[in-house]
Design an enzyme around this catalytic site. Structure first.
Site, PDB file in Angstrom:
ATOM      1  N   HIS A 150      23.439  19.856 -16.494  1.00 43.26           N
ATOM      2  CA  HIS A 150      24.461  20.476 -15.276  1.00 43.26           C
ATOM      3  C   HIS A 150      25.471  19.194 -14.842  1.00 43.26           C
ATOM      4  CE1 HIS A 150      22.989  18.161 -12.266  1.00 43.26           C
ATOM      5  NE2 HIS A 150      21.449  17.619 -12.699  1.00 43.26           N
ATOM      6  N   HIS A 159      31.291  13.939 -30.541  1.00 44.31           N
ATOM      7  CA  HIS A 159      30.088  15.194 -31.044  1.00 44.31           C
ATOM      8  C   HIS A 159      28.657  14.503 -31.051  1.00 44.31           C
ATOM      9  CE1 HIS A 159      28.418  15.834 -36.006  1.00 44.31           C
ATOM     10  NE2 HIS A 159      28.046  16.057 -34.870  1.00 44.31           N
TER      11      HIS A 159
END
Length: 229
Positions: A150, A159
């Site tokens: 979250h 990446h």
């Protein structure tokens, strides 16, 4: 060109996708497309190809073919299927596409919160998780089984390698690479174009353009401008 006519007919009832890049990362993205019932992979462009050819209904050719394909298939969406962050950024700059021309690819087996935001050109692989109010920027890779908890933030060209875990509120800045199985504890920041080694545990903020490895992660090397990340 008959090849292009055939591609247009193939993609008539589905969203046509064209990839830039034909390496290992591209193979995984091709599987994402195959797994999605609404997508059709029409072409793969890479400068390793000197000429155009068709294989299993997919057109292959050099990146310079993008101009012709954009005219012939204006509704097609594009994705830069290159795992190396700096190269992906350079190709995006070379192409100078409008943002709306890029696809956002999400594997059907990924879990995405309704409140998460995922920008254009990004790909979310199988069994990856992007949780509530997370923000994923442009041309980002959230690889197989990676987790963005979250309120996480991933800037453009980041990446996350397979199995990487960003706990709540972590910020990863432009072009940073998080290695396979690495864990970042809550509210930490990873500087732009830095690399976190595989299996590392990040317990402090990491400055930009460094390599950090170990448990807990320690900065061991500064990266010079232009080094791979």
């Amino acid at each position: 060109m008959q090849q292009l006519k055939n591609l247009k007919e193939l993609a008539h009832n589905q969203q046509a996708i064209i990839l830039i890049g034909a390496g290992g990362h591209s193979k995984v993205i091709q599987d994402v497309i195959v797994a999605h019932p609404d997508y059709t992979l029409c072409a793969i462009l890479d400068d390793q190809f000197d000429e155009t050819f068709t294989k299993r209904g997919i057109l292959y050719g050099p990146i310079s073919m993008n101009q012709e394909l954009r005219k012939t298939m204006p509704a097609a969406k594009w994705l830069i299927a290159i795992g190396q962050n700096k190269t992906r950024q350079k190709v995006a700059e070379r192409l100078s596409f409008q943002k709306k021309e890029y696809a956002t690819l999400i594997h059907p087996a990924a879990i995405i919160s309704p409140s998460a935001q995922i920008d254009r050109g990004s790909v979310i692989m199988a069994k990856a998780v992007v949780q509530a109010d997370a923000v994923v920027g442009e041309h980002v890779i959230v690889n197989t089984g990676a987790i963005v908890e979250h309120d996480g933030f991933l800037a453009s060209f980041v990446h996350l390698s397979p199995g990487a875990v960003l706990t709540g509120g972590v910020s990863v800045h432009e072009g940073a690479h998080i290695g396979a199985g690495a864990v970042v504890i809550p509210e930490r920041s990873i500087g732009s174009w830095s690399v976190i080694g595989a299996g590392a545990a990040v317990t402090t903020d990491i400055q930009e353009r460094v390599i950090a490895v170990g448990v807990p992660a320690k900065e061991i090397k500064e990266q010079r401008e232009g080094e791979k990340s």
